[in-house]
Design an enzyme around this catalytic site. Structure first.
Site: not given
Length: 669
Positions: A116, A200, A275, A288, A290, A348
């Site tokens: 990244k 960032e 992205e 980034e 992928n 979750f």
């Protein structure tokens, strides 16, 4: 073209690659760990090779064992899927040394884009818009605090080698930095073997939108539109769609052209995803790239008609793209829901165990829609604590967005999963959420709309009427087939009893039969309150899914037998139902209610997992919000904090110990 390829992965993505390879006439080799000996991808492949113990670090992440499996079977190429070794340049180089083709980009592109920090430097050089941030590695918590202060809060702490939401934390203020830095680095180390993190600027109200590209070795690069991936939980995507309801054609074109420029700058080959984060004014910033296939690639396939796995294989075999940018057409709308083995009612938290029942909806045409289910499990399979908790990726396509959402809701309502906890109730309720249906999204959607987590929902008047009608129809169909229930069903005259009471959880609802007979196919007019509903279904006793029509609504619901009743699951509602005569309802109201046990003085393990650390000692006074313990499950660290001021009594668990759900970690005085 290759004669045989090896899939260096597991689960649904391994099965997905096998399907395309089989259609192309290519033989396949699966690899598996101890935990996956009986997995679906092993069953589907032409050959299978055991590569080690259950932990990924001892099997799927060991490049030498993948290469040895290729040599053993004669596989000419390796498809890495996503995760594991898919973005390891060293793995790609090792394959090349052995004369084995990597079905993906070249090492230079992986190194440039897979990291990244380095990818942002390349993006800057290629004049791609990027998020403000510090492009160097953060050394320690003090360094993180200093950099965050320079950038300005809020900031995102991210693993340099990360993905899938692992190793990622948001720091809203200085107090969040130290713990966020430690957790991000620890997760990065355990998930990727690389604990480097960077910082960032965090964009407020962001949308996560990504561009799918395809590139070959002959200089051809195209973009296949975008995917909206803004519905996220803990920075992990939950629902994706294509195209985005937010972008106009001009923004789509600009993002696509920047993605193509970046791909050309690093001589990219294969399928890849660029992205972006997009703000409320449609300004977009590179996040980034992928350098692999994305989990959400099916929605792009559904709106373009292009098999991305096939294109990856053809590019790796040296073929030029048979597509130009003018050939790319976006048709209709597609939605993907990620089904996870996690308990939505426990924030979750992961769930593991055996799938005692697994009945996905039928794939293929469903009216104007198409249903697709990418899965790597089957009924009787085991959900392991060692890997990602994904069960399946359920996708629907339709001509319009709302039609695709409606088709997804119906498919989720009919997706039967038993034996573990899962997020189907949450996904089903989301399909009815007004903000989601209107397309007013951001990556903070779940946190904003469910600030206290997802709790059991209470049906309103219309929903109660539908549930009561389903319960009554099922009870009457079931009772009518049993001779020994005939007395209960019919009056002394032989006519069907007219008056009933449907109990939904603690609510008693009067119901009246107006016309019809309780046989299959069933059609009957039922009065619920002042509303008369025509109910039609061909459901038969024992079937887990009730489908039919209630009034003007098409209804798909799940029925699970309970003592003297049924549990009904529909659109995220889960209610216990009983169908009673008026007299039985009077007596039922007098029954005592069993109270749950008091666990207020216990810290229970919320999921099966490994105790990473115990942060307190016996006798210690703890303030609300302080960390008590950290438990790891399915590659995610979960921090357990005190819900109130308390004193630690007895500690029952220790670091390194594996615990079952609800195991007592510690007791409070």
């Amino acid at each position: 073209m290759f004669n045989k390829i090896l899939i260096a992965n597991r689960g649904e993505i391994a099965c997905r690659v096998i399907k395309t390879a089989r259609r192309m006439g290519i033989a396949t080799v699966a690899v598996y760990s101890d935990a996956d000996r009986d997995a679906l991808h092993v069953e589907m492949a032409d050959e299978a090779v055991h590569i080690g113990a259950a932990p990924a670090s001892e099997s799927y992440l060991v490049a030498d064992r993948i290469i040895a499996a290729c040599k053993l079977t004669g596989a000419e190429a390796v498809h890495p899927g996503y995760g594991f070794l898919s973005e390891r340049a060293s793995f790609c180089e090792a394959l090349e040394k052995e004369g084995i083709v990597f079905i993906g980009p070249k090492p230079r592109a992986i190194e440039a884009m897979g990291d990244k920090i380095e990818s942002k430097k390349f993006a800057n050089a290629a004049k791609v818009s990027t998020v403000p941030g510090h492009l160097g590695v953060i050394e320690d918590a003090d360094h993180a605090e200093r950099i965050a202060g320079e950038i300005g809060y809020p900031v995102m702490i991210k693993a340099s080698a990360g993905g899938g939401g692992k190793g990622m934390r948001i720091a809203w203020n200085q107090a969040d930095i130290s713990d966020g830095f430690d957790r991000a680095r620890s997760e990065a180390r355990s998930s990727f073997g690389d604990d480097r993190v960077f910082i960032e600027k965090y964009i407020v109200e962001p949308r996560h939108i990504e561009i799918q590209i395809l590139a070959d070795a002959h200089g051809n690069v195209v973009y296949l539109g975008e995917r909206e991936c803004s519905i996220q939980r803990r920075n992990q995507k939950v629902v994706e769609e294509a195209p985005s309801p937010f972008l106009g054609e001009a923004t789509r074109k600009a993002m696509g052209e920047q993605s193509v420029a970046l791909a050309k700058a690093v001589d990219y080959r294969s399928a890849g995803t660029v992205e972006f984060i997009v703000d409320r004014d449609r300004n977009f910033y590179f996040l980034e790239m992928n350098t692999r296939l994305q989990v959400e690639h099916p929605v792009t396939e559904l709106i373009t008609g292009i098999d991305l796995v096939e294109q990856m294989i053809r590019v790796a075999a040296g073929e030029p793209l048979a597509l130009t940018q003018d050939d790319i057409r976006l048709n209709g709308w597609a939605v993907e829901s990620r089904l996870y083995a996690e308990d939505p009612y426990r924030n979750f938290l992961p769930s593991i165990g055996r799938l005692t029942r697994y009945r996905p909806p039928a794939e293929g045409k469903a009216g104007n829609a198409i249903v697709r289910n990418d899965t790597g499990v089957f009924e009787g399979a085991e959900i392991s604590m060692y890997y990602d908790p994904m069960i399946a990726k359920l996708c629907t396509w339709a001509p319009t967005r709302l039609e695709a959402i409606e088709a997804m809701g119906q498919a989720l309502d009919g997706f039967v999963v038993d034996g573990i906890e899962h997020n189907v109730p949450f996904l089903a309720s989301l399909m009815k959420h007004s903000r989601w249906r209107e397309g007013r999204l951001s990556t903070g959607f779940i946190a904003e709309e469910y600030p206290d987590g997802f709790a059991p929902m209470t049906p309103d008047g219309v929903q109660q009427a539908v549930l009561a009608a389903v319960a009554l129809s099922a009870a009457l169909i079931d009772a009518n087939r049993r001779d020994y229930f005939k007395d209960r069903l019919r009056q002394s005259s032989g006519a069907i009893s007219e008056n009933w009471v449907v109990k939904l959880d603690d609510e008693y609802i009067a119901a009246r039969l107006l016309e019809g007979i309780p046989t299959v196919p069933f059609e009957m007019d039922i009065a619920i309150g002042d509303e008369i509903l025509n109910v039609v279904t061909d459901w038969r006793p024992g079937e887990p899914v009730w489908s039919g029509r209630v009034g003007n609504l098409r209804v798909t619901a799940q029925l699970r037998p309970l003592l003297n009743g049924q549990r009904i699951d529909w659109q995220g509602f889960s209610v216990k139902s009983k169908v009673l005569t008026p007299r039985h309802a009077e007596l039922d109201r007098l029954m005592p209610v069993k109270l749950p046990p008091d666990t207020s003085k216990l810290l229970l393990c919320p999921m099966p997992g490994l105790v990473v650390s115990i942060a307190v000692a016996e006798g210690q006074e703890v303030k609300a919000g302080e960390t008590l313990a950290v438990v790891e499950a399915m590659k995610m660290e979960n921090v357990l904090r005190a819900e109130r001021d308390l004193v630690v009594g007895k500690i029952n668990a220790k670091p390194g110990e594996s615990l079952a759900v609800d195991a007592v970690i510690m007791e409070f005085a």
